[in-house]
Design a protein around this motif. Structure first.
Motif, PDB file in Angstrom:
ATOM      1  N   GLN A  45       0.842  -1.194   0.000  1.00 12.36           N
ATOM      2  CA  GLN A  45       0.000   0.000   0.000  1.00 12.36           C
ATOM      3  C   GLN A  45       0.880   1.249   0.000  1.00 12.36           C
ATOM      4  O   GLN A  45       1.833   1.354   0.767  1.00 12.36           O
ATOM      5  CB  GLN A  45      -0.903  -0.015   1.241  1.00 12.36           C
ATOM      6  CG  GLN A  45      -1.906   1.110   1.283  1.00 12.36           C
ATOM      7  CD  GLN A  45      -2.860   0.990   2.470  1.00 12.36           C
ATOM      8  OE1 GLN A  45      -2.901  -0.012   3.164  1.00 12.36           O
ATOM      9  NE2 GLN A  45      -3.624   2.045   2.695  1.00 12.36           N
ATOM     10  N   GLY A  46       0.540   2.187  -0.895  1.00 11.94           N
ATOM     11  CA  GLY A  46       1.278   3.446  -0.978  1.00 11.94           C
ATOM     12  C   GLY A  46       2.386   3.453  -2.005  1.00 11.94           C
ATOM     13  O   GLY A  46       2.780   4.511  -2.485  1.00 11.94           O
ATOM     14  N   ASP A  47       2.936   2.271  -2.349  1.00 15.44           N
ATOM     15  CA  ASP A  47       3.988   2.198  -3.365  1.00 15.44           C
ATOM     16  C   ASP A  47       3.393   2.501  -4.739  1.00 15.44           C
ATOM     17  O   ASP A  47       2.212   2.259  -4.974  1.00 15.44           O
ATOM     18  CB  ASP A  47       4.628   0.807  -3.400  1.00 15.44           C
ATOM     19  CG  ASP A  47       5.567   0.556  -2.234  1.00 15.44           C
ATOM     20  OD1 ASP A  47       5.806   1.481  -1.436  1.00 15.44           O
ATOM     21  OD2 ASP A  47       6.075  -0.583  -2.131  1.00 15.44           O
ATOM     22  N   PRO A  48       4.214   2.993  -5.668  1.00 18.64           N
ATOM     23  CA  PRO A  48       3.689   3.211  -7.022  1.00 18.64           C
ATOM     24  C   PRO A  48       3.330   1.882  -7.682  1.00 18.64           C
ATOM     25  O   PRO A  48       4.043   0.887  -7.516  1.00 18.64           O
ATOM     26  CB  PRO A  48       4.842   3.895  -7.768  1.00 18.64           C
ATOM     27  CG  PRO A  48       6.006   3.906  -6.860  1.00 18.64           C
ATOM     28  CD  PRO A  48       5.593   3.409  -5.510  1.00 18.64           C
ATOM     29  N   GLY A  49       2.232   1.873  -8.423  1.00 22.89           N
ATOM     30  CA  GLY A  49       1.805   0.674  -9.128  1.00 22.89           C
ATOM     31  C   GLY A  49       2.430   0.627 -10.505  1.00 22.89           C
ATOM     32  O   GLY A  49       2.149   1.477 -11.339  1.00 22.89           O
ATOM     33  N   GLU A  86       0.304   4.816 -13.129  1.00 25.38           N
ATOM     34  CA  GLU A  86       1.252   4.325 -12.131  1.00 25.38           C
ATOM     35  C   GLU A  86       1.010   5.002 -10.781  1.00 25.38           C
ATOM     36  O   GLU A  86       1.936   5.359 -10.084  1.00 25.38           O
ATOM     37  CB  GLU A  86       2.686   4.554 -12.611  1.00 25.38           C
ATOM     38  CG  GLU A  86       3.041   3.712 -13.819  1.00 25.38           C
ATOM     39  CD  GLU A  86       4.461   3.923 -14.288  1.00 25.38           C
ATOM     40  OE1 GLU A  86       5.296   3.059 -14.010  1.00 25.38           O
ATOM     41  OE2 GLU A  86       4.716   4.955 -14.922  1.00 25.38           O
ATOM     42  N   GLY A  87      -0.248   5.135 -10.403  1.00 19.78           N
ATOM     43  CA  GLY A  87      -0.606   5.764  -9.136  1.00 19.78           C
ATOM     44  C   GLY A  87      -0.264   4.882  -7.957  1.00 19.78           C
ATOM     45  O   GLY A  87       0.125   3.716  -8.109  1.00 19.78           O
ATOM     46  N   VAL A 103       2.497 -11.735 -14.448  1.00 19.59           N
ATOM     47  CA  VAL A 103       2.763 -10.314 -14.230  1.00 19.59           C
ATOM     48  C   VAL A 103       2.804  -9.578 -15.570  1.00 19.59           C
ATOM     49  O   VAL A 103       3.485 -10.011 -16.499  1.00 19.59           O
ATOM     50  CB  VAL A 103       4.117 -10.116 -13.514  1.00 19.59           C
ATOM     51  CG1 VAL A 103       4.355  -8.644 -13.208  1.00 19.59           C
ATOM     52  CG2 VAL A 103       4.204 -10.954 -12.256  1.00 19.59           C
ATOM     53  N   ALA A 104       2.076  -8.462 -15.633  1.00 20.22           N
ATOM     54  CA  ALA A 104       2.128  -7.565 -16.796  1.00 20.22           C
ATOM     55  C   ALA A 104       2.702  -6.234 -16.327  1.00 20.22           C
ATOM     56  O   ALA A 104       2.148  -5.605 -15.422  1.00 20.22           O
ATOM     57  CB  ALA A 104       0.732  -7.357 -17.386  1.00 20.22           C
ATOM     58  N   ALA A 105       3.805  -5.816 -16.928  1.00 17.96           N
ATOM     59  CA  ALA A 105       4.423  -4.540 -16.582  1.00 17.96           C
ATOM     60  C   ALA A 105       3.733  -3.398 -17.321  1.00 17.96           C
ATOM     61  O   ALA A 105       3.267  -3.562 -18.452  1.00 17.96           O
ATOM     62  CB  ALA A 105       5.913  -4.569 -16.926  1.00 17.96           C
ATOM     63  N   HIS A 106       3.661  -2.254 -16.668  1.00 17.00           N
ATOM     64  CA  HIS A 106       2.998  -1.060 -17.202  1.00 17.00           C
ATOM     65  C   HIS A 106       3.515  -0.693 -18.598  1.00 17.00           C
ATOM     66  O   HIS A 106       2.741  -0.551 -19.538  1.00 17.00           O
ATOM     67  CB  HIS A 106       3.205   0.097 -16.213  1.00 17.00           C
ATOM     68  CG  HIS A 106       2.677   1.410 -16.665  1.00 17.00           C
ATOM     69  ND1 HIS A 106       1.374   1.786 -16.470  1.00 17.00           N
ATOM     70  CD2 HIS A 106       3.274   2.439 -17.308  1.00 17.00           C
ATOM     71  CE1 HIS A 106       1.191   2.995 -16.969  1.00 17.00           C
ATOM     72  NE2 HIS A 106       2.326   3.408 -17.471  1.00 17.00           N
ATOM     73  N   ARG A 107       4.816  -0.534 -18.745  1.00 19.66           N
ATOM     74  CA  ARG A 107       5.401  -0.068 -20.011  1.00 19.66           C
ATOM     75  C   ARG A 107       5.119  -1.033 -21.158  1.00 19.66           C
ATOM     76  O   ARG A 107       4.696  -0.635 -22.237  1.00 19.66           O
ATOM     77  CB  ARG A 107       6.904   0.130 -19.856  1.00 19.66           C
ATOM     78  CG  ARG A 107       7.558   0.632 -21.154  1.00 19.66           C
ATOM     79  CD  ARG A 107       9.018   0.852 -20.986  1.00 19.66           C
ATOM     80  NE  ARG A 107       9.233   1.785 -19.898  1.00 19.66           N
ATOM     81  CZ  ARG A 107      10.410   2.056 -19.364  1.00 19.66           C
ATOM     82  NH1 ARG A 107      11.483   1.459 -19.808  1.00 19.66           N
ATOM     83  NH2 ARG A 107      10.530   2.908 -18.377  1.00 19.66           N
TER      84      ARG A 107
END
Length: 140
Positions: A45-49, A86-87, A103-107
């Motif tokens: 919790q709180g870390d960037p997603g 990436e909130g 796992v799927a990475a944002h980029r």
């Protein structure tokens, strides 16, 4: 594509349910498979997603402010909002037993959505359906 457990799992996820076979194959190629031991925090919790997880096997606890609010198992999606933004993470996720995740990475996922607008549209529709469902649940 027939009898591919990874693609079958992806197809069962509401976020990707409207995607056809070729799109499901593209998504499957993008996902990394990771095995996690029991009692491992993999989202805080709180870390960037920066990535999204699909539970392939095992169980996880979803915790907010130190309290368990939910448990999830195979087919559950964790952090799908990170695919668009990436909130900060809204919860901590901890494995309750040995757990395998995709796992799927944002980029990489954004690159896929740029190259394949139909996938982007299906993902946005899936997220809208989820938000609508959450909104309706909070009214009742």
């Amino acid at each position: 594509m027939a009898n591919d457990p990874k693609i079958d799992l992806i197809a069962s996820v509401p976020l990707f349910g409207a995607c056809g076979g070729p799109d499901l194959q593209r998504i499957a190629q993008l996902l990394d498979e990771v095995d996690l031991p029991a009692d491992r925090v993999f989202v805080r919790q709180g870390d960037p997603g920066r990535e999204m997880f699909i539970i392939a096997s095992g169980r996880v606890a979803i915790e907010r402010d130190g309290k368990v609010i939910s448990e999830r198992g195979p087919g559950a999606v964790i952090g799908e909002m990170a695919l668009l933004s990436e909130g900060p993470r809204t919860a901590t996720v901890r494995t309750l037993e040995p757990t395998r995740v995709f796992v799927a990475a944002h980029r990489e996922f954004h690159s896929l959505m740029e190259a394949h607008p139909t996938i982007r549209m299906r993902v946005l529709e899936g997220l809208a359906d989820k938000i609508r469902g959450l909104d309706e649940a909070s009214v009742h």
